[in-house]
Design a protein around this motif. Structure first.
Motif, short mmCIF file in Angstrom:
data_model
loop_
_atom_site.label_atom_id
_atom_site.label_comp_id
_atom_site.label_asym_id
_atom_site.label_seq_id
_atom_site.Cartn_x
_atom_site.Cartn_y
_atom_site.Cartn_z
N SER A 216 5.28 9.33 4.73
CA SER A 216 6.02 8.87 3.56
C SER A 216 7.02 9.94 3.14
O SER A 216 7.13 10.98 3.80
CB SER A 216 5.06 8.57 2.41
OG SER A 216 5.73 7.92 1.36
N GLY A 258 3.14 6.54 -4.21
CA GLY A 258 2.60 7.85 -3.84
C GLY A 258 3.79 8.66 -3.33
O GLY A 258 4.51 9.29 -4.09
N ASN A 262 6.11 2.42 0.39
CA ASN A 262 5.99 0.95 0.24
C ASN A 262 6.95 0.49 -0.84
O ASN A 262 7.55 -0.58 -0.76
CB ASN A 262 4.53 0.50 0.08
CG ASN A 262 3.94 0.56 -1.32
OD1 ASN A 262 3.90 -0.43 -2.03
ND2 ASN A 262 3.43 1.72 -1.73
N SER A 406 -0.24 -3.39 -0.43
CA SER A 406 0.07 -2.40 0.61
C SER A 406 -1.07 -2.18 1.60
O SER A 406 -0.85 -1.66 2.69
CB SER A 406 0.46 -1.07 -0.03
OG SER A 406 -0.58 -0.61 -0.89
C1 PLP Z 1 -2.69 1.36 1.12
C2 PLP Z 1 -1.72 2.36 0.60
N1 PLP Z 1 -0.87 2.00 -0.36
C3 PLP Z 1 0.02 2.88 -0.87
C4 PLP Z 1 0.07 4.18 -0.45
C5 PLP Z 1 1.06 5.10 -1.08
O1 PLP Z 1 2.03 5.56 -0.21
P1 PLP Z 1 3.56 5.28 -0.45
O2 PLP Z 1 3.87 5.65 -1.86
O3 PLP Z 1 4.28 6.09 0.53
O4 PLP Z 1 3.81 3.83 -0.25
C6 PLP Z 1 -0.80 4.61 0.55
C7 PLP Z 1 -0.74 6.00 1.04
O5 PLP Z 1 -1.59 6.50 1.69
C8 PLP Z 1 -1.70 3.67 1.09
O6 PLP Z 1 -2.54 4.04 2.06
#
Ligand code: PLP
Length: 423
Positions: A216, A258, A262, A406
Motif C-alpha cells: 500500500s 490504512g 483500497n 475489502s
Molecule cells: C482487508 C483489508 N482492508 C483494508 C486494509 C487497509 O489497507 P489500505 O488502506 O491500503 O487499503 C488492509 C490492509 O492490510 C486489509 O487487509
C-alpha cells in the motif's frame, strides 16, 4: 474486467508536495535497488490509461475478477432506509482480500525482470497471503515479515503463506540489523507496519535477486487497485442502472483507510467526475487506534522506522507512535500517504474514526443481515456507512452508497469473538 488501470494523478486537487530524501543511502537509491523498475515507473506514469499486461489480466480473471457488486437489500430492510447500499465484494478473492489485485501485478513485473524472491512486510497477513499466492503463480520465492502481535493473533494466515511455500518471520526480527536494534531497545515490541517495512527492505537490500514489494501507500499500488472504482462504475451503470453523484442525493463512496490503497482504488477513478461537479462524498473510515486523518498532524514523516523510505508530507501520529495491538492490523499505520493526506487536506476526502468494538458490531450486523463476514478493517467502512445512512434518513435523503468490502473475516473470528463475546 477493465483492460486498463487508471492513472488519476492528473485529477488530484493540488500538486503533490515534494518528498524529502536526506537518508544515507537515500531512499531513492534504496528504492532503485530493491524495487522492480516497471513498478518505480508506475509511480508516475506518463499516460492516463495504463494497459494491464495480458498475463496479469488472465490471472486476475482466474481469481474471480470482476468481483460482484452486491446490493445489501437485507441490511437496508433492517435499517428501514431508503438509501441504496452496495458492497464491492473483494472478500470473494481466493486470498480473502483486494490485496491480490496488486500482488499479481507486482509479482509479474518482478519475474519479468528476473528477480527470484519477493520480500515484503504484512500487518494482519492479508497482503502477505496475496504475495505468497502471486509468488507461486510466477514461480518465485516469498519472504514475509509479519507484525509480531498480528502473527500471534492470526496464526492461520501464517499457515496459509507457509502452505504456499513462503517463509514468514515476526517483526521486529532478530534476522535483520534494524530488527535487532529495535529489539535491543524494547525486547517485547509488538511490531508495527513501521518495523516490518524496515525489516523487509533491509532484508531485500542484502539480496540482489530479491524484489521488495509494497502492499500500500505507493502510487503504483493505487494504480493497480483502480480496477475497484472502474468495475464499480461499470457495474452500477450496466447492472443496476445507477450513476453516482446525482445532485442533492447525498451519494457516498466509503472505504477504510490504512495505507490508502483500497480507498484510492475505489475513489481515484471518480476524482475527475467529482472535480467536474458530481455531488459525491468520499469518506475514509479509520481506527481510533491510529486516527491520523481525524486527529493526526500534517507533517513530514516516514512509513518505516529504519529510514529507508523518503519523508512525505502527510497526516501522522508521529514516528515513535506504537499503535495498541487491536484486531485491525491493516489500519495501524502511523503515517498516511501523501495522496490520501492531500485529498483530506484539500477537503475532497472526509474521515471518521471508530473504536474496534463499534466497527466489529457493524460487521456483526452485516453478518446477521446479509450473511457476509468481513475483515475487521472493512467493518470500519460498514460502521461509517451506518452513520451515513442514519444522517440521510434524518434528512429524508435517498443516497446511493458504495462500501468497499475489502476483505473476508473468516480468519479474524478470534478477534470478533474476543471483542464481542459478551456484547
Ligand atoms: C482487508 C483489508 N482492508 C483494508 C486494509 C487497509 O489497507 P489500505 O488502506 O491500503 O487499503 C488492509 C490492509 O492490510 C486489509 O487487509
Amino acid at each position: 474486467m477493465p483492460e486498463y488501470w487508471y492513472n488519476f494523478l492528473g485529477d488530484l486537487p493540488a500538486h503533490l508536495p515534494q518528498v524529502r530524501d536526506s537518508g544515507s543511502p537515500s531512499a531513492a537509491e534504496v528504492s532503485a535497488k530493491v524495487r522492480p523498475r516497471a513498478l518505480a515507473a508506475q509511480n508516475n506514469p506518463s499516460e492516463r490509461w495504463v494497459a494491464v499486461p495480458e498475463q496479469v489480466g488472465e490471472r486476475l480473471r482466474q481469481c474471480g475478477r470482476p468481483t460482484p457488486l452486491h446490493r445489501a437489500h437485507q441490511l437496508e430492510k433492517h435499517l428501514g432506509t431508503a438509501a441504496r447500499i452496495y458492497l464491492k465484494r473483494e472478500d470473494v478473492l481466493p486470498t480473502g482480500s483486494f490485496k491480490l489485485n496488486t500482488a499479481i501485478a507486482q509479482a509479474f513485473y518482478a519475474a519479468q525482470e528476473g528477480r527470484t524472491t519477493l520480500v515484503t512486510e504484512t500487518g494482519a497477513g492479508q497482503w502477505g497471503m496475496s504475495v505468497a499466492l502471486a509468488a507461486q503463480m510466477f514461480g518465485l520465492d516469498a519472504e514475509i515479515f509479519m507484525v509480531r502481535c498480528s502473527l500471534e493473533q492470526k496464526p492461520y494466515r501464517r499457515h496459509y503463506m507457509e502452505l504456499l511455500g513462503a517463509r514468514v518471520r515476526p517483526s521486529p526480527s532478530p534476522h535483520t540489523e534494524i530488527g535487532r536494534r529495535i529489539l535491543e531497545r524494547s525486547s517485547d515490541h509488538p511490531g508495527s507496519l513501521g518495523t516490518a517495512i524496515s525489516d523487509a527492505i533491509q532484508h531485500a537490500l542484502d539480496r540482489p535477486s530479491a524484489a521488495y514489494l509494497s502492499g500500500s501507500g505507493m502510487t503504483h499500488v493505487y494504480l493497480h487497485q483502480t480496477l475497484l472504482g472502474l468495475e464499480v462504475e461499470a457495474q452500477l451503470r450496466e447492472n443496476h442502472g445507477e450513476t453516482l453523484g446525482v445532485a442533492g442525493r447525498g451519494d457516498h463512496l466509503i472505504a477504510c483507510s490504512g495505507g490508502g490503497s483500497n480507498l484510492c482504488g475505489l475513489m481515484g477513478p471518480y476524482l475527475r467526475a467529482r472535480a467536474d461537479g458530481a455531488d459525491l462524498r468520499l469518506l475514509a473510515a479509520e481506527s481510533t487506534a491510529a486516527p491520523r486523518l481525524t486527529a493526526g498532524t500534517y507533517t513530514y514523516g516516514r512509513a518505516d522506522l529504519g529510514g529507508f523510505t523518503p519523508e512525505v508530507l502527510g497526516y501522522s501520529m508521529g514516528e515513535d507512535f506504537v499503535p495498541p495491538p487491536v484486531h485491525v492490523g491493516g489500519l495501524r499505520n502511523h503515517h498516511s500517504s501523501a495522496i490520501v493526506s492531500l485529498l483530506r487536506r484539500e477537503g475532497v476526502l472526509d474521515a471518521v474514526a471508530f473504536e474496534q468494538r463499534t466497527a466489529l458490531e457493524a460487521g456483526r450486523l452485516l453478518l446477521r443481515t446479509e450473511g457476509l463476514l468481513l475483515a475487521p478493517e472493512a467493518s470500519h467502512a460498514v460502521a461509517a456507512a451506518l452513520e451515513v445512512v442514519a444522517k440521510a434518513d434524518a434528512q429524508n435523503l435517498e443516497p446511493v452508497i458504495v462500501v468497499l468490502a475489502s476483505g473476508s473475516g473468516h480468519l479474524d473470528l478470534q478477534g470478533y469473538h474476543e471483542v464481542l463475546r459478551d456484547a
